[in-house]
Motif scaffolding. Structure first.
Motif, PDB file in Angstrom:
ATOM      1  N   ASN A   1       7.988  -2.324   6.270  1.00 18.29           N
ATOM      2  CA  ASN A   1       7.286  -0.946   6.028  1.00 18.29           C
ATOM      3  C   ASN A   1       8.641   0.069   5.747  1.00 18.29           C
ATOM      4  O   ASN A   1       9.597  -0.460   6.350  1.00 18.29           O
ATOM      5  N   VAL A   2       8.408   0.649   4.814  1.00 17.46           N
ATOM      6  CA  VAL A   2       9.712   1.888   4.603  1.00 17.46           C
ATOM      7  C   VAL A   2       9.122   3.093   4.524  1.00 17.46           C
ATOM      8  O   VAL A   2       8.252   3.354   3.919  1.00 17.46           O
ATOM      9  N   GLU A   3       9.849   3.756   5.089  1.00 17.29           N
ATOM     10  CA  GLU A   3       9.693   5.557   5.104  1.00 17.29           C
ATOM     11  C   GLU A   3       9.768   6.028   3.862  1.00 17.29           C
ATOM     12  O   GLU A   3      10.654   5.841   2.999  1.00 17.29           O
ATOM     13  N   LYS A   4       8.752   6.819   3.651  1.00 19.22           N
ATOM     14  CA  LYS A   4       8.823   7.503   2.189  1.00 19.22           C
ATOM     15  C   LYS A   4       9.770   8.892   2.239  1.00 19.22           C
ATOM     16  O   LYS A   4       9.994   9.365   3.387  1.00 19.22           O
ATOM     17  N   ASN A   5      10.580   9.132   1.345  1.00 17.69           N
ATOM     18  CA  ASN A   5      11.281  10.462   1.049  1.00 17.69           C
ATOM     19  C   ASN A   5      10.666  11.474   0.933  1.00 17.69           C
ATOM     20  O   ASN A   5       9.512  11.302   0.468  1.00 17.69           O
ATOM     21  N   GLU A   6      10.992  12.648   1.587  1.00 19.43           N
ATOM     22  CA  GLU A   6      10.288  13.888   1.633  1.00 19.43           C
ATOM     23  C   GLU A   6      10.675  14.450   0.042  1.00 19.43           C
ATOM     24  O   GLU A   6      10.329  15.654  -0.268  1.00 19.43           O
TER      25      GLU A   6
ATOM     26  N   GLU B   1       0.663   8.468   4.958  1.00 18.99           N
ATOM     27  CA  GLU B   1       1.640   9.312   4.464  1.00 18.99           C
ATOM     28  C   GLU B   1       3.031   9.440   4.517  1.00 18.99           C
ATOM     29  O   GLU B   1       3.751   9.946   3.992  1.00 18.99           O
ATOM     30  N   GLU B   2       3.469   8.727   5.464  1.00 21.96           N
ATOM     31  CA  GLU B   2       4.758   8.521   5.990  1.00 21.96           C
ATOM     32  C   GLU B   2       5.433   7.213   5.571  1.00 21.96           C
ATOM     33  O   GLU B   2       6.745   7.102   5.542  1.00 21.96           O
ATOM     34  N   LEU B   3       4.723   6.117   5.285  1.00 20.76           N
ATOM     35  CA  LEU B   3       5.308   4.813   5.091  1.00 20.76           C
ATOM     36  C   LEU B   3       4.717   4.289   3.788  1.00 20.76           C
ATOM     37  O   LEU B   3       3.506   4.447   3.614  1.00 20.76           O
ATOM     38  N   VAL B   4       5.483   3.341   2.976  1.00 21.48           N
ATOM     39  CA  VAL B   4       5.139   2.307   2.151  1.00 21.48           C
ATOM     40  C   VAL B   4       4.736   1.273   3.023  1.00 21.48           C
ATOM     41  O   VAL B   4       5.819   0.577   3.659  1.00 21.48           O
ATOM     42  N   VAL B   5       3.456   0.836   3.047  1.00 18.55           N
ATOM     43  CA  VAL B   5       3.219  -0.402   4.039  1.00 18.55           C
ATOM     44  C   VAL B   5       3.182  -1.669   3.068  1.00 18.55           C
ATOM     45  O   VAL B   5       2.269  -1.730   2.355  1.00 18.55           O
ATOM     46  N   SER B   6       4.004  -2.703   3.530  1.00 20.77           N
ATOM     47  CA  SER B   6       3.877  -3.917   2.810  1.00 20.77           C
ATOM     48  C   SER B   6       4.045  -5.117   3.748  1.00 20.77           C
ATOM     49  O   SER B   6       4.402  -4.984   4.892  1.00 20.77           O
ATOM     50  N   THR B   7       3.575  -6.118   3.291  1.00 18.68           N
ATOM     51  CA  THR B   7       3.470  -7.507   4.010  1.00 18.68           C
ATOM     52  C   THR B   7       3.809  -8.554   3.045  1.00 18.68           C
ATOM     53  O   THR B   7       3.171  -8.797   2.040  1.00 18.68           O
ATOM     54  N   LEU B   8       4.845  -9.450   3.520  1.00 11.38           N
ATOM     55  CA  LEU B   8       5.266 -10.540   2.694  1.00 11.38           C
ATOM     56  C   LEU B   8       4.744 -11.727   3.302  1.00 11.38           C
ATOM     57  O   LEU B   8       4.828 -11.857   4.813  1.00 11.38           O
ATOM     58  N   TYR B   9       4.142 -12.762   2.475  1.00 12.99           N
ATOM     59  CA  TYR B   9       3.552 -13.744   2.855  1.00 12.99           C
ATOM     60  C   TYR B   9       4.304 -15.042   2.332  1.00 12.99           C
ATOM     61  O   TYR B   9       4.870 -15.000   0.934  1.00 12.99           O
ATOM     62  N   TYR B  10       4.352 -16.053   3.166  1.00 12.39           N
ATOM     63  CA  TYR B  10       5.013 -17.415   2.820  1.00 12.39           C
ATOM     64  C   TYR B  10       4.518 -18.626   3.373  1.00 12.39           C
ATOM     65  O   TYR B  10       3.887 -18.283   4.529  1.00 12.39           O
ATOM     66  N   PHE B  11       4.662 -19.521   2.860  1.00  9.24           N
ATOM     67  CA  PHE B  11       4.160 -21.081   3.488  1.00  9.24           C
ATOM     68  C   PHE B  11       5.506 -21.429   4.219  1.00  9.24           C
ATOM     69  O   PHE B  11       6.617 -21.899   3.559  1.00  9.24           O
ATOM     70  N   ASN B  12       5.367 -21.931   5.621  1.00 12.91           N
ATOM     71  CA  ASN B  12       6.532 -22.108   6.203  1.00 12.91           C
ATOM     72  C   ASN B  12       6.486 -23.947   6.386  1.00 12.91           C
ATOM     73  O   ASN B  12       7.290 -24.439   7.096  1.00 12.91           O
ATOM     74  N   GLY B  13       5.740 -24.413   5.716  1.00 11.53           N
ATOM     75  CA  GLY B  13       5.699 -25.879   5.754  1.00 11.53           C
ATOM     76  C   GLY B  13       4.325 -26.364   6.592  1.00 11.53           C
ATOM     77  O   GLY B  13       3.776 -27.386   6.666  1.00 11.53           O
TER      78      GLY B  13
ATOM     79  N   SER C   1       0.809  -1.199  -0.260  1.00  9.92           N
ATOM     80  CA  SER C   1       0.162  -0.128  -0.119  1.00  9.92           C
ATOM     81  C   SER C   1       0.925   1.166  -0.047  1.00  9.92           C
ATOM     82  O   SER C   1       1.652   1.634   0.949  1.00  9.92           O
ATOM     83  N   TYR C   2       1.007   1.960  -1.010  1.00 11.08           N
ATOM     84  CA  TYR C   2       1.660   3.171  -1.291  1.00 11.08           C
ATOM     85  C   TYR C   2       1.309   4.258  -1.304  1.00 11.08           C
ATOM     86  O   TYR C   2       2.276   5.258  -1.036  1.00 11.08           O
ATOM     87  N   CYS C   3       0.186   4.827  -1.195  1.00 11.17           N
ATOM     88  CA  CYS C   3      -0.558   6.086  -0.716  1.00 11.17           C
ATOM     89  C   CYS C   3      -1.214   6.213   0.592  1.00 11.17           C
ATOM     90  O   CYS C   3      -1.658   7.306   0.978  1.00 11.17           O
TER      91      CYS C   3
END
Length: 109
Positions: free
Chosen positions: A103-108, A82-94, A77-79
């Protein structure tokens, strides 16, 4: 614009919502070497708005559906924030689907 070598074949998933037709935003897979294992690597849903339960179900469906068995899924989710690009990684652990927030801070600039 989307290129789909099998454009007439919709991607139909089994999810907790039942069977759905899905068009992920980004997929990374091997089309040329079907013997590469696994050949479905990453599926991504990217949104301006907040990620919905439907988006999460679609991503986890691509991981658990035996027709696809993607190694990883990612929601971005990138908009919405206002401060972060919010992301979630999913995987199957068995045993189960695991999620990890990235989550990554947006540059100004």
């Amino acid at each position: 614009i989307e290129y789909n070598r099998f454009f007439e074949n919709a991607k139909i998933l089994e999810t907790i919502e039942g069977q759905i037709v899905a068009r992920p935003d980004i997929i990374i897979h091997s089309r040329t070497n079907q013997e590469l294992s696994p050949n479905h690597i990453l599926v991504v849903e990217a949104k301006k708005d907040e990620i919905s339960e439907h988006d999460i179900n679609k991503i986890t469906g691509f991981i658990t559906d035996d027709n696809y068995n993607y190694l990883f899924g990612l929601t971005i989710s990138y908009c919405h924030n206002e401060e972060l690009v919010v992301s979630t990684l999913y995987y199957f652990n068995g045993d189960e689907i695991v999620s990890m927030e990235i989550n990554v801070e947006k540059n100004e600039n």
